[in-house]
Each structure stands twice: as C-alpha cells, then as structure tokens.
Design a protein around this motif. Structure first.
Motif: not given
Length: 218
Positions: A105-107, A109
C-alpha cells in the motif's frame, strides 16, 4: 565539440555503472548472510526511543529531510549495522512494524521508506518476518489480568504472545543455531533466557546491547 559530448556521456555511464556496482555489492553481501545466525528485531524502543523523539536532533532531522514520519534513530540503525557487519547474521522483523514494512500500500510504503533507506545505508536489508500465532486461551487470561486491578503479578509460564511467534519461526527454520531477540517488552520473551536482550525504551539500542548480541552470535 563531439569529443566533449562523448566525454560527458562516458562520464555519465561511468557514474551509473559505479552506482550499479555499489548496489550489486550490497545485494551480494546480503545473499551471503549466514542463515544460522538470526536477530529478531523489534523497532519501537529499539531503533527509536523516548530520548530520540524529544531531542532537538530529531526536530532538525525532520526539517532537513522535509518528512513527517521519521520514526527511527540513525544512531541506533548504525549500531544494528555494527552487529550485521561483525556477524553477517540474518535479520527477521518481529515488530508490529511488519504490518506496513512489507505492505504494498502507498501509505504503508511512505511510512517504511525512511527506515528502509537508513537500514540499507548500514548494510541491512530485511526480507523476512515472523507470522502471527497465538494461544488464544492463555492470551485471554493475560488480558483479563492486565485490565483488572489485581495487585498480584501475572505469572507467565509459557510462550503465548510474540515469544510464541518467534518460537514457531525457529521450529520452521531448523538451520538457525544462534539467535538474539531485541525488544523493549518482556511479556513472554524472558523465557528465551540470554537470547532475549531487553532494550530500554528511553534510550533504545546501546553499545552494551551490541556487545551482548555479537557475543551470542559469533
């Protein structure tokens, strides 16, 4: 003019190749790490501390990097790097940080990226983690005591929390002959005896902890 362009192009290629070579050296060293030696790593209270979060250095670090989520102490990461260099051990994530350290997930990472970068700078790449295991019945008893006003201490007689998860990992990896557990909490980890090195959450990982760990892993 053509010669100058060619020289600039050659210089650029050389820099790119040097960068690739450095990354290759790091990866090659990681691939050669000794699987018989393992550190089970907690993050909070080990690679960060109360002192770090209240220090002016932490504030300066945030400002200089322009980041909102610096959750690790470079000093502690460097100390962990000393153990890695001295023992060539494998490092396994036992911290609840594993929820987002390995997430796509971007958040997640975004939160993990600064720590991964700092660890890599110290020759550390973490590629494995413990799995979630629990003794539900025993855990329920512990939580009942924890939320009660019972003044008597809870006598932990078996692995049921993070200790159980580490024990399951050890059973699945019989190649592990030497190991160290870094954690600031001792709920059931003290049952591992000298293999458990409890850090002080006020100061985090120390030189003394490093000496103990190296002594157990070499």
């Amino acid at each position: 003019m053509r010669k100058k362009k060619q020289n600039k192009f050659s210089l650029l290629n050389k820099r790119l190749l040097n960068g690739a070579f450095v990354n290759f050296k790091i990866m090659k060293k990681h691939l050669k790490e000794d699987p018989s030696k393992v550190i089970f790593l907690d993050i909070d209270g080990v690679l960060n501390s109360d002192n770090f979060f209240t220090s002016k250095y932490h504030d300066r670090l945030l400002l200089s990097r322009g980041e909102q989520g610096i959750m690790h102490d470079p000093r502690a990461c460097a100390l962990l790097g000393k153990i890695k260099k001295a023992t060539n051990c494998k490092i396994v994530m036992s911290s609840s940080w594993r929820n987002f350290y390995f997430s796509k997930r971007k958040d997640a990472k975004f939160l993990a990226k600064p720590l991964k970068k700092e660890l890599k700078k110290n020759g550390i790449i973490i590629r494995d983690k413990i799995a979630y295991e629990s003794d539900d019945e025993y855990t329920e008893k512990y939580l009942e005591w924890f939320s009660s006003e019972n003044p008597e201490p809870f006598k932990v007689e078996k692995l049921f929390d993070r200790g159980l998860q580490i024990d399951c990992y050890l059973k699945r990896h019989p190649e592990i002959k030497k190991f160290v557990i870094f954690d600031d909490s001792d709920v059931d980890l003290f049952l591992f005896g000298e293999h458990f090195i409890q850090t002080n959450p006020i100061v985090g990982l120390t030189e003394e902890d490093v000496k103990k760990a190296i002594g157990l892993l070499i």
